[in-house]
Write a protein that holds these residues in place. Structure first.
Motif, PDB file in Angstrom:
ATOM      1  N   GLY A  58       0.785  -1.230   0.000  1.00 20.72           N
ATOM      2  CA  GLY A  58       0.000   0.000   0.000  1.00 20.72           C
ATOM      3  C   GLY A  58       0.817   1.281   0.000  1.00 20.72           C
ATOM      4  N   VAL A  59       2.068   1.206  -0.445  1.00 26.11           N
ATOM      5  CA  VAL A  59       2.924   2.401  -0.491  1.00 26.11           C
ATOM      6  C   VAL A  59       2.379   3.387  -1.536  1.00 26.11           C
ATOM      7  CG1 VAL A  59       5.271   3.233  -0.891  1.00 26.11           C
ATOM      8  CG2 VAL A  59       4.904   0.992   0.166  1.00 26.11           C
ATOM      9  N   ASP A  60       2.474   4.691  -1.240  1.00 25.59           N
ATOM     10  CA  ASP A  60       1.876   5.701  -2.125  1.00 25.59           C
ATOM     11  C   ASP A  60       2.788   6.120  -3.285  1.00 25.59           C
ATOM     12  OD1 ASP A  60      -0.533   6.077  -0.522  1.00 25.59           O
ATOM     13  OD2 ASP A  60       0.833   6.946   0.967  1.00 25.59           O
ATOM     14  N   ILE A  61       4.033   6.416  -2.970  1.00 28.73           N
ATOM     15  CA  ILE A  61       4.959   6.884  -4.016  1.00 28.73           C
ATOM     16  C   ILE A  61       6.059   5.834  -4.152  1.00 28.73           C
ATOM     17  CG2 ILE A  61       6.482   8.767  -4.739  1.00 28.73           C
ATOM     18  CD1 ILE A  61       4.872  10.503  -2.613  1.00 28.73           C
ATOM     19  N   LEU A  62       6.210   5.275  -5.349  1.00 29.05           N
ATOM     20  CA  LEU A  62       7.005   4.059  -5.525  1.00 29.05           C
ATOM     21  C   LEU A  62       8.370   4.328  -6.169  1.00 29.05           C
ATOM     22  CD1 LEU A  62       4.095   1.881  -7.002  1.00 29.05           C
ATOM     23  CD2 LEU A  62       4.459   2.596  -4.638  1.00 29.05           C
ATOM     24  N   SER A  63       9.125   3.243  -6.367  1.00 25.47           N
ATOM     25  CA  SER A  63      10.363   3.310  -7.148  1.00 25.47           C
ATOM     26  C   SER A  63      10.402   2.063  -8.020  1.00 25.47           C
ATOM     27  CB  SER A  63      11.583   3.316  -6.220  1.00 25.47           C
ATOM     28  OG  SER A  63      11.826   2.009  -5.735  1.00 25.47           O
ATOM     29  N   ASP A  64      11.376   1.980  -8.929  1.00 29.90           N
ATOM     30  CA  ASP A  64      11.469   0.758  -9.737  1.00 29.90           C
ATOM     31  C   ASP A  64      12.277  -0.322  -9.010  1.00 29.90           C
ATOM     32  OD1 ASP A  64      14.165   1.356 -10.045  1.00 29.90           O
ATOM     33  OD2 ASP A  64      13.951   2.148 -12.075  1.00 29.90           O
ATOM     34  N   GLY A  65      12.703  -0.017  -7.785  1.00 28.23           N
ATOM     35  CA  GLY A  65      13.447  -0.998  -6.993  1.00 28.23           C
ATOM     36  C   GLY A  65      14.896  -1.151  -7.433  1.00 28.23           C
ATOM     37  N   GLU A  66      15.319  -0.332  -8.400  1.00 27.43           N
ATOM     38  CA  GLU A  66      16.700  -0.359  -8.906  1.00 27.43           C
ATOM     39  C   GLU A  66      17.142  -1.771  -9.266  1.00 27.43           C
ATOM     40  OE1 GLU A  66      19.169   1.953  -6.196  1.00 27.43           O
ATOM     41  OE2 GLU A  66      17.755   3.621  -6.252  1.00 27.43           O
ATOM     42  N   GLN A  67      16.221  -2.501  -9.895  1.00 25.87           N
ATOM     43  CA  GLN A  67      16.513  -3.896 -10.237  1.00 25.87           C
ATOM     44  C   GLN A  67      17.604  -4.030 -11.294  1.00 25.87           C
ATOM     45  OE1 GLN A  67      15.093  -6.788  -8.666  1.00 25.87           O
ATOM     46  NE2 GLN A  67      14.800  -5.073  -7.268  1.00 25.87           N
ATOM     47  N   ALA A  68      17.796  -2.988 -12.095  1.00 25.29           N
ATOM     48  CA  ALA A  68      18.804  -3.067 -13.164  1.00 25.29           C
ATOM     49  C   ALA A  68      20.191  -2.667 -12.678  1.00 25.29           C
ATOM     50  CB  ALA A  68      18.385  -2.160 -14.331  1.00 25.29           C
ATOM     51  N   ARG A  69      20.271  -2.135 -11.460  1.00 25.79           N
ATOM     52  CA  ARG A  69      21.531  -1.536 -11.026  1.00 25.79           C
ATOM     53  C   ARG A  69      22.346  -2.491 -10.150  1.00 25.79           C
ATOM     54  NH1 ARG A  69      19.135   4.536  -9.586  1.00 25.79           N
ATOM     55  NH2 ARG A  69      17.653   4.569 -11.329  1.00 25.79           N
ATOM     56  N   GLU A  70      23.533  -2.799 -10.612  1.00 22.88           N
ATOM     57  CA  GLU A  70      24.452  -3.644  -9.833  1.00 22.88           C
ATOM     58  C   GLU A  70      24.777  -2.929  -8.527  1.00 22.88           C
ATOM     59  OE1 GLU A  70      28.294  -4.095 -11.633  1.00 22.88           O
ATOM     60  OE2 GLU A  70      29.157  -4.927  -9.811  1.00 22.88           O
ATOM     61  N   ASP A  71      25.149  -1.683  -8.646  1.00 23.15           N
ATOM     62  CA  ASP A  71      25.208  -0.810  -7.485  1.00 23.15           C
ATOM     63  C   ASP A  71      24.987   0.605  -7.968  1.00 23.15           C
ATOM     64  OD1 ASP A  71      27.636   0.864  -7.647  1.00 23.15           O
ATOM     65  OD2 ASP A  71      28.726  -1.004  -7.392  1.00 23.15           O
ATOM     66  N   MET A  72      24.858   1.537  -7.033  1.00 26.00           N
ATOM     67  CA  MET A  72      24.375   2.863  -7.397  1.00 26.00           C
ATOM     68  C   MET A  72      25.396   3.703  -8.161  1.00 26.00           C
ATOM     69  SD  MET A  72      24.038   4.459  -3.571  1.00 26.00           S
ATOM     70  CE  MET A  72      23.595   6.114  -4.109  1.00 26.00           C
ATOM     71  N   VAL A  73      26.666   3.331  -8.106  1.00 25.31           N
ATOM     72  CA  VAL A  73      27.678   4.102  -8.823  1.00 25.31           C
ATOM     73  C   VAL A  73      28.070   3.414 -10.134  1.00 25.31           C
ATOM     74  CG1 VAL A  73      30.043   4.979  -8.731  1.00 25.31           C
ATOM     75  CG2 VAL A  73      28.541   5.246  -6.762  1.00 25.31           C
ATOM     76  N   ALA A  74      28.388   2.121 -10.034  1.00 29.44           N
ATOM     77  CA  ALA A  74      28.850   1.391 -11.224  1.00 29.44           C
ATOM     78  C   ALA A  74      27.823   1.474 -12.362  1.00 29.44           C
ATOM     79  CB  ALA A  74      29.124  -0.062 -10.872  1.00 29.44           C
ATOM     80  N   TYR A  75      26.529   1.388 -12.022  1.00 34.78           N
ATOM     81  CA  TYR A  75      25.498   1.394 -13.060  1.00 34.78           C
ATOM     82  C   TYR A  75      25.611   2.621 -13.964  1.00 34.78           C
ATOM     83  CZ  TYR A  75      20.993   1.420 -15.403  1.00 34.78           C
ATOM     84  OH  TYR A  75      20.023   1.452 -16.365  1.00 34.78           O
ATOM     85  N   PHE A  76      25.743   3.797 -13.341  1.00 34.39           N
ATOM     86  CA  PHE A  76      25.813   5.028 -14.134  1.00 34.39           C
ATOM     87  C   PHE A  76      27.196   5.183 -14.778  1.00 34.39           C
ATOM     88  CE2 PHE A  76      22.329   5.805 -11.160  1.00 34.39           C
ATOM     89  CZ  PHE A  76      21.330   6.116 -12.065  1.00 34.39           C
ATOM     90  N   ALA A  77      28.246   4.787 -14.036  1.00 33.09           N
ATOM     91  CA  ALA A  77      29.607   4.901 -14.574  1.00 33.09           C
ATOM     92  C   ALA A  77      29.738   4.111 -15.879  1.00 33.09           C
ATOM     93  CB  ALA A  77      30.616   4.402 -13.545  1.00 33.09           C
ATOM     94  N   GLU A  78      29.099   2.941 -15.910  1.00 35.24           N
ATOM     95  CA  GLU A  78      29.182   2.096 -17.107  1.00 35.24           C
ATOM     96  C   GLU A  78      28.453   2.711 -18.299  1.00 35.24           C
ATOM     97  OE1 GLU A  78      27.559  -1.563 -15.656  1.00 35.24           O
ATOM     98  OE2 GLU A  78      29.437  -2.092 -14.634  1.00 35.24           O
ATOM     99  N   ARG A  79      27.589   3.673 -18.032  1.00 33.32           N
ATOM    100  CA  ARG A  79      26.771   4.243 -19.104  1.00 33.32           C
ATOM    101  C   ARG A  79      27.145   5.684 -19.447  1.00 33.32           C
ATOM    102  NH1 ARG A  79      24.619   0.151 -16.678  1.00 33.32           N
ATOM    103  NH2 ARG A  79      23.248  -1.276 -17.816  1.00 33.32           N
ATOM    104  N   LEU A  80      28.287   6.122 -18.928  1.00 32.13           N
ATOM    105  CA  LEU A  80      28.760   7.474 -19.233  1.00 32.13           C
ATOM    106  C   LEU A  80      30.104   7.390 -19.955  1.00 32.13           C
ATOM    107  CD1 LEU A  80      28.055   9.256 -15.823  1.00 32.13           C
ATOM    108  CD2 LEU A  80      26.964   9.811 -18.017  1.00 32.13           C
ATOM    109  N   GLU A  81      30.353   8.341 -20.839  1.00 34.32           N
ATOM    110  CA  GLU A  81      31.684   8.417 -21.437  1.00 34.32           C
ATOM    111  C   GLU A  81      32.640   9.023 -20.403  1.00 34.32           C
ATOM    112  OE1 GLU A  81      31.727   9.903 -25.516  1.00 34.32           O
ATOM    113  OE2 GLU A  81      33.739  10.697 -25.099  1.00 34.32           O
ATOM    114  N   GLY A  82      33.882   8.585 -20.412  1.00 38.47           N
ATOM    115  CA  GLY A  82      34.865   9.143 -19.483  1.00 38.47           C
ATOM    116  C   GLY A  82      35.205   8.197 -18.338  1.00 38.47           C
ATOM    117  N   TYR A  83      34.384   7.158 -18.189  1.00 38.83           N
ATOM    118  CA  TYR A  83      34.619   6.177 -17.129  1.00 38.83           C
ATOM    119  C   TYR A  83      35.185   4.891 -17.719  1.00 38.83           C
ATOM    120  CZ  TYR A  83      32.405   7.954 -12.827  1.00 38.83           C
ATOM    121  OH  TYR A  83      32.113   8.624 -11.675  1.00 38.83           O
TER     122      TYR A  83
END
Ligand SMILES: [Zn+2]
Lengths: 330, 329
Positions: A58-83
């Motif tokens: 019954g939660v009101d405001i949800l999230s996607d559960g970050e199911q695609a993210r190995e961890d919160m930094v590596a996920y974005f680092a892998e998808r940016l140029e320069g890393y």
């Protein structure tokens, strides 16, 4: 469209226990057995499980559960140029994370997390889903930098690409945008807060959505008075794990934004009962600091380290406690 | 003429093999014997690297330690482990020791490992590293009902019994006191260092050095430290503290040898030789007493960066120390 309760709406910070197929997909994506598009398609059933759990609780405001993210930094680092990908660095005991390395100018390539959010929104029965991104300060702090040689410069460069992603989210209709900055509590100093403030202006100025920043676990009271200058609508803090230690400081510094109020300890498998959570909400209300329309009830931090059944049980009690608060404290 | 020597400050990170060994041991797939024998091979390799690079003293790498306090907590009665807490300003967390009573060692942690390494590496100087009693107490939760100074003294007594178990004149002791850079932590034992060290140092017939890192040692703490008798060496963090030369000018080192952390141990970039040399020269300029021996080291332990970089930084430390020895006087 679902109507979020006016008082004590419930929400989550972001991550949820990984549904097993998602873990396997992350590994296959890493080995390039599957491509990016297939990956986001195949991860949908895992996101669906998460959303169903939220809806059941019954939660009101949800999230996607970050199911695609190995961890919160590596996920974005892998998808940016320069890393480039990193090697293993210890976090505690025998637990490690891959600390990515900045080796060139940080550049935005294409939307990184919007597709998972969009899918979650399409199956949430009209409940809003937060867009959640790792903040530039945390991205910088949890990376090695071999290119910029200056933390502020790297943070600003990252803020610019995060801004691009935020624009993508808002274009697709996101009404809640949350930036996670857990690393800020590592160095609770005014100079560091100033850098984050500058970065948040880059990310948020002119953006029309509810702007949220999540910070957790640290001596936040040391920087609270400076944090209040951030150009945002809501702060989300951990309270339960530290026995509401931060509460008197909110009063002392005249906290005047909306508050994501962490009432669930994500580091403990003990399920808080409804009365206990209600009591914690009541303690905040009794300070007279914030009206019930400014209090968002949620866990301390992401739920990813908990067993799934414990996470659901905790959320269920949290929702019931918020309902009780609406009855008794409004 | 300044004689320059070098050694790494403390532990090494676990490589892939060690991570798997630890996991297999913790999940019951390896016996204690199998685990420690396999681990010994890794320690011997690291010792060989340090020996080959001309390190003045050699550490075993502390590969089985989950954090600097853990092996002691695990082998003492009167203390148990609780939740995780951030370890200074690192993205690394240690488990908080909770003291219910004075600690009582059940067995010795630092024991026989060096003897086994010696069989392979031969005669050399070995360095045993322990957490300082002040830092140990300040990072712990005190449920003894007594004050923190009492606890620090009791911890010092327990550590003393560990250190007495180390035999041989080829072992030196390093005591790590990073808490002396943090006001809140230091305040818990302020003005009592002499008393605490009075329980730590008796009966040790070997060279003892103290090491402070993760920033600038607090001035009061530094002044206190210099009054402690029985310390041969003070090592300071020259990477995260930019005012060591001022501190040395103001307080001197009181006939102690100076150790200076000059190689960044928390980041992977290649340290700039000119910068290292400049910072060393600056300290030497300000110091007016006898500084015949200068010891260069890493800013902290090497366990916060990936393994390959840790080994590489050991080489950089050795190479830069040799150059400085030739170029600075
Ligand atoms: Zn958090």
């Amino acid at each position: 469209m679902y109507k979020v309760p006016r008082y004590f709406p419930t929400t989550i910070v972001g991550s949820y226990p990984k549904i097993p197929p998602a873990e396997d997909l992350i590994r296959r994506r890493k080995r390039e057995v599957i491509g990016e598009e297939d990956f986001h398609e195949l991860v949908k059933p895992s996101i669906k499980v998460v959303i169903d759990d939220y809806l059941q609780a019954g939660v009101d405001i949800l999230s996607d559960g970050e199911q695609a993210r190995e961890d919160m930094v590596a996920y974005f680092a892998e998808r940016l140029e320069g890393y480039r990908g990193g090697e293993w660095v210890r976090i505690f005991d025998n637990v490690y994370f891959r600390k990515p390395v900045v080796v060139g100018e940080i550049k935005y390539l294409k939307p990184m997390a919007v597709m998972d959010w969009a899918y979650a929104s399409s199956i949430s029965n009209g409940r809003p889903v937060k867009a959640i991104l790792t903040g530039p300060y945390t991205m910088a702090d949890w990376s090695f930098d071999l290119y910029y040689g200056d933390r502020r410069e790297l943070v600003i460069a990252l803020a610019k690409v995060i801004r691009r992603e935020v624009e993508e989210f808002v274009k697709k209709g996101a009404n809640y945008v949350q930036i996670d900055e857990p690393a800020l509590s590592t160095r609770p100093l005014k100079e560091e807060v100033d850098v984050v403030n500058e970065a948040l202006h880059i990310i948020f100025d002119g953006i029309h959505a509810k702007k949220i920043v999540h910070i957790c676990f640290g001596k936040i009271e040391r920087i609270l008075e400076y944090l209040l200058d951030f150009p945002i609508d809501q702060f989300d803090f951990e309270f339960k794990n530290s026995n509401l230690r931060l509460l008197p400081y909110l009063v002392e510094y005249g906290f005047n934004k909306e508050l994501g109020y962490g009432v669930i300890d994500v580091h403990s498998t003990r399920v808080e009962d409804v009365q206990e959570i209600y009591n914690d909400i009541e303690k905040l209300v009794k300070t007279g600091l914030l009206g019930p329309d400014k209090i968002y009830v949620d866990p301390d931090c992401g739920l990813k380290r908990l067993p799934r059944e414990i996470a659901v049980a905790k959320l269920q009690n949290m929702v019931k406690a918020a309902e009780l608060a609406r009855e008794k404290l409004v | 003429m300044v004689d320059v020597s070098c050694s790494v400050l403390g532990g090494y990170p676990r490589n892939r093999r060690v991570r798997h060994l630890v996991r297999d041991y913790e999940e019951g797939r390896l016996s204690s014997n199998e685990f420690y024998n396999a681990l010994m091979g890794e320690s011997i390799f690291l010792a060989g690297v340090q020996r080959a690079l001309g390190c003045e003293c050699i550490v075993d790498g502390m590969l089985e330690w989950h954090d600097i306090l853990r092996p002691f907590v695990n082998s003492w009665r009167g203390v148990y482990l609780s939740g995780l807490l951030r370890y200074f300003d690192n993205n690394f967390f240690y488990r908080i020791p909770v003291f219910r009573e004075a600690p009582e060692p059940m067995n010795h942690t630092l024991s026989t490992k060096f003897n086994m390494i010696k069989d392979y590496i031969g005669s050399s100087l070995y360095k045993a590293v322990i957490p300082g009693p002040a830092t140990f107490a300040a990072l712990s939760k005190n449920e003894t009902g007594k004050d923190d100074v009492w606890l620090a003294v009791k911890i010092a007594e327990a550590l003393n019994s560990e250190l007495r178990g180390l035999s041989g004149n080829d072992i030196i002791i390093q005591i790590d006191e990073p808490a002396l850079t943090d006001k809140e932590l230091y305040d818990r034992i302020r003005s009592h260092l002499e008393e605490i060290y009075g329980s730590l140092l008796p009966g040790l017939d070997t060279s003892v050095r103290v090491s402070v890192y993760f920033g600038c040692v607090l001035e009061d703490a530094y002044a206190e430290l210099l009054d402690v008798k029985g310390l041969d060496f003070v090592t300071l963090d020259g990477v995260d503290c930019k005012k060591i030369s001022t501190l040395i000018k103001e307080y001197g080192v009181k006939n102690r040898k100076l150790g200076l952390g000059v190689i960044e141990a928390r980041d992977i970039y290649e340290d700039d030789y000119t910068k290292v040399k400049t910072s060393v020269s600056k300290v030497l300029e300000e110091y007016e007493g006898d500084l015949s021996l200068l010891h260069l080291t890493t800013s902290t332990w090497l366990d916060l960066i990936p393994y390959e970089y840790a080994v590489r930084k050991t080489g950089v430390l050795s190479y830069y120390s040799n150059r400085i020895k030739e170029e600075v006087d």
